[in-house]
Design an enzyme around this catalytic site. Structure first.
Site, mmCIF file in Angstrom:
data_model
loop_
_atom_site.group_PDB
_atom_site.id
_atom_site.type_symbol
_atom_site.label_atom_id
_atom_site.label_comp_id
_atom_site.label_asym_id
_atom_site.label_seq_id
_atom_site.Cartn_x
_atom_site.Cartn_y
_atom_site.Cartn_z
ATOM 1 N N LYS A 13 0.838 -1.209 0.000
ATOM 2 C CA LYS A 13 0.000 0.000 0.000
ATOM 3 C C LYS A 13 0.874 1.260 0.000
ATOM 4 C CE LYS A 13 -2.105 -1.187 3.832
ATOM 5 N NZ LYS A 13 -1.385 -2.458 4.074
ATOM 6 N N ARG A 88 -9.889 0.695 8.086
ATOM 7 C CA ARG A 88 -9.507 -0.688 8.345
ATOM 8 C C ARG A 88 -10.657 -1.496 8.914
ATOM 9 N NH1 ARG A 88 -3.689 0.636 8.642
ATOM 10 N NH2 ARG A 88 -2.799 -1.373 9.064
ATOM 11 N N ARG A 127 11.717 -5.441 4.921
ATOM 12 C CA ARG A 127 11.437 -4.016 4.666
ATOM 13 C C ARG A 127 12.418 -3.099 5.417
ATOM 14 N NH1 ARG A 127 5.545 -1.769 5.447
ATOM 15 N NH2 ARG A 127 5.702 -2.877 7.425
ATOM 16 N N ARG A 160 11.063 -1.402 10.974
ATOM 17 C CA ARG A 160 9.957 -0.983 11.835
ATOM 18 C C ARG A 160 9.809 -1.914 13.039
ATOM 19 N NH1 ARG A 160 4.815 0.316 8.037
ATOM 20 N NH2 ARG A 160 3.794 -0.967 9.628
ATOM 21 N N ARG A 171 -0.856 -8.675 13.254
ATOM 22 C CA ARG A 171 -1.403 -7.668 12.318
ATOM 23 C C ARG A 171 -2.227 -8.338 11.227
ATOM 24 N NH1 ARG A 171 3.988 -5.237 10.625
ATOM 25 N NH2 ARG A 171 2.820 -4.065 9.076
HETATM 26 P P1 AP5 Z 1 4.831 -1.589 1.882
HETATM 27 O O1 AP5 Z 1 4.501 -0.758 0.701
HETATM 28 O O2 AP5 Z 1 5.531 -0.951 3.036
HETATM 29 O O3 AP5 Z 1 3.542 -2.409 2.361
HETATM 30 P P2 AP5 Z 1 2.215 -1.885 3.096
HETATM 31 O O4 AP5 Z 1 1.046 -2.584 2.489
HETATM 32 O O5 AP5 Z 1 2.187 -0.394 3.139
HETATM 33 O O6 AP5 Z 1 2.492 -2.515 4.509
HETATM 34 P P3 AP5 Z 1 2.345 -1.910 5.979
HETATM 35 O O7 AP5 Z 1 3.047 -2.906 6.866
HETATM 36 O O8 AP5 Z 1 2.846 -0.493 6.056
HETATM 37 O O9 AP5 Z 1 0.834 -1.955 6.178
HETATM 38 P P4 AP5 Z 1 0.101 -1.955 7.513
HETATM 39 O O10 AP5 Z 1 -1.285 -1.695 7.084
HETATM 40 O O11 AP5 Z 1 0.306 -3.152 8.357
HETATM 41 O O12 AP5 Z 1 0.849 -0.807 8.331
HETATM 42 P P5 AP5 Z 1 0.482 0.707 8.650
HETATM 43 O O13 AP5 Z 1 1.730 1.469 8.640
HETATM 44 O O14 AP5 Z 1 -0.653 1.170 7.802
HETATM 45 O O15 AP5 Z 1 5.732 -2.821 1.340
HETATM 46 C C1 AP5 Z 1 6.297 -3.759 2.228
HETATM 47 C C2 AP5 Z 1 7.698 -4.149 1.717
HETATM 48 O O16 AP5 Z 1 7.567 -4.866 0.478
HETATM 49 C C3 AP5 Z 1 8.637 -2.983 1.439
HETATM 50 O O17 AP5 Z 1 9.928 -3.349 1.821
HETATM 51 C C4 AP5 Z 1 8.572 -2.794 -0.102
HETATM 52 O O18 AP5 Z 1 9.816 -2.322 -0.587
HETATM 53 C C5 AP5 Z 1 8.278 -4.205 -0.572
HETATM 54 N N1 AP5 Z 1 7.375 -4.248 -1.734
HETATM 55 C C6 AP5 Z 1 6.217 -3.557 -1.869
HETATM 56 N N2 AP5 Z 1 5.617 -3.866 -3.034
HETATM 57 C C7 AP5 Z 1 6.420 -4.793 -3.639
HETATM 58 C C8 AP5 Z 1 6.339 -5.527 -4.865
HETATM 59 N N3 AP5 Z 1 5.292 -5.374 -5.694
HETATM 60 N N4 AP5 Z 1 7.321 -6.406 -5.153
HETATM 61 C C9 AP5 Z 1 8.359 -6.586 -4.320
HETATM 62 N N5 AP5 Z 1 8.505 -5.927 -3.139
HETATM 63 C C10 AP5 Z 1 7.532 -5.044 -2.790
HETATM 64 O O19 AP5 Z 1 -0.083 0.582 10.131
HETATM 65 C C11 AP5 Z 1 0.775 0.255 11.204
HETATM 66 C C12 AP5 Z 1 -0.014 0.213 12.506
HETATM 67 O O20 AP5 Z 1 -0.589 1.510 12.765
HETATM 68 C C13 AP5 Z 1 -1.219 -0.748 12.539
HETATM 69 O O21 AP5 Z 1 -0.824 -2.069 12.870
HETATM 70 C C14 AP5 Z 1 -2.081 -0.080 13.627
HETATM 71 O O22 AP5 Z 1 -1.592 -0.353 14.913
HETATM 72 C C15 AP5 Z 1 -1.879 1.395 13.359
HETATM 73 N N6 AP5 Z 1 -2.892 1.941 12.410
HETATM 74 C C16 AP5 Z 1 -2.654 2.423 11.166
HETATM 75 N N7 AP5 Z 1 -3.805 2.822 10.582
HETATM 76 C C17 AP5 Z 1 -4.789 2.591 11.498
HETATM 77 C C18 AP5 Z 1 -6.198 2.767 11.469
HETATM 78 N N8 AP5 Z 1 -6.842 3.219 10.390
HETATM 79 N N9 AP5 Z 1 -6.901 2.402 12.566
HETATM 80 C C19 AP5 Z 1 -6.286 1.924 13.667
HETATM 81 N N10 AP5 Z 1 -4.953 1.701 13.747
HETATM 82 C C20 AP5 Z 1 -4.212 2.045 12.662
#
Ligand code: AP5
Length: 216
Positions: A13, A88, A127, A160, A171
């Site tokens: 994402k 979410r 990552r 992270r 997660r």
């Molecule tokens: P990346 O692009 O970082 O993946 P992502 O889908 O963004 O993964 P996240 O772990 O950031 O998602 P998440 O939803 O768990 O975390 P968030 O920060 O939102 O890619 C991952 C890796 O793969 C990278 O190294 C990249 O280089 C590689 N990659 C990507 N695409 C690729 C491809 N096509 N091919 C090869 N490699 C690739 O949330 C974190 C925490 O915050 C949550 O757990 C929660 O506690 C809190 N939080 C956030 N939003 C909310 C909400 N709305 N409500 C409540 N709590 C929330």
């Protein structure tokens, strides 16, 4: 244009949202990034959110909604945005609709980035994130030119806190328990598009941009 990106942790994402923001000239709003900024700055919100994040749990709606309302008040959002990591839950989807309705806005398209578990675990365990500008890298999939150094700004790369195996599993479990209702909500609204996200990042981006431009 207003876009929501759904998908499990590691689906890409953040990677896609950053590239889409450049291509489509839209603001990138990542609730995960906003929360991590608050944690790094030790704000009241960050101190409250930190424990939930490190356990792989969702941060309470009251905190996330407040943070989001604040972000929607900023000027760049008026030209359109990509929401990454919000909503979410079904409740958050309804809250989002209400927030946007007050601003005479609505979501145009929701992309569900569909990814397999093996791919997710491989991506998250490798990552690397830039401490300074938030750019994303991967030890093997997208390695930086110099180890530990951001290609874009020279900042330091780090892993992270929630990219540890036990937290990744939690997660994923949280994601799976919430996603069905969310997908159903957007499918019923007729704005859901599923994209296979296991492919190369450039291939995934091309599919998203094609679809977004067909809606515009
Ligand atoms: P990346 O692009 O970082 O993946 P992502 O889908 O963004 O993964 P996240 O772990 O950031 O998602 P998440 O939803 O768990 O975390 P968030 O920060 O939102 O890619 C991952 C890796 O793969 C990278 O190294 C990249 O280089 C590689 N990659 C990507 N695409 C690729 C491809 N096509 N091919 C090869 N490699 C690739 O949330 C974190 C925490 O915050 C949550 O757990 C929660 O506690 C809190 N939080 C956030 N939003 C909310 C909400 N709305 N409500 C409540 N709590 C929330």
């Amino acid at each position: 244009m207003r876009i929501v990106l759904l998908g499990p942790p590691g689906a890409g994402k953040g990677t896609q949202a950053k590239a889409m923001a450049g291509e489509l000239k839209l603001a990138h709003i990542s609730t995960g990034d906003l929360l991590r900024q608050n944690v790094a700055q030790a704000t009241k919100l960050g101190l409250e959110a930190k424990d939930y994040m490190n356990k792989g749990l969702l941060v309470p709606d009251s905190l996330v909604t407040m943070m989001l309302e604040d972000r929607f008040g900023q000027a760049d959002v008026k030209n359109g945005f990509i929401l990454d990591g919000y909503p979410r839950t079904l409740n958050q989807a309804k809250t989002l609709d209400a927030i946007l309705a007050r601003r005479a806005m609505k979501i145009d398209v929701v992309f569900d980035l569909d990814s397999s578990e093996a791919v997710i675990v491989q991506r998250l365990s490798g990552r690397l994130v830039c401490r300074k500008c938030g750019a994303l890298f991967h030890r093997t999939n997208m390695p930086p030119k110099r180890e530990g150094v951001c290609d874009q700004c020279g900042g330091q790369l780090y892993q992270r806190d929630d990219d540890k195996e036990a937290t990744i599993k939690k997660r994923l479990a949280v994601y799976r328990s919430e996603v069905a209702a969310l997908l159903e909500y957007y499918r019923t609204a007729g704005i859901l598009t599923t994209i296979s996200a296991d492919d190369d990042a450039a291939v995934v981006l091309k599919k998203i941009i094609q679809k977004a431009r067909s809606i515009k």
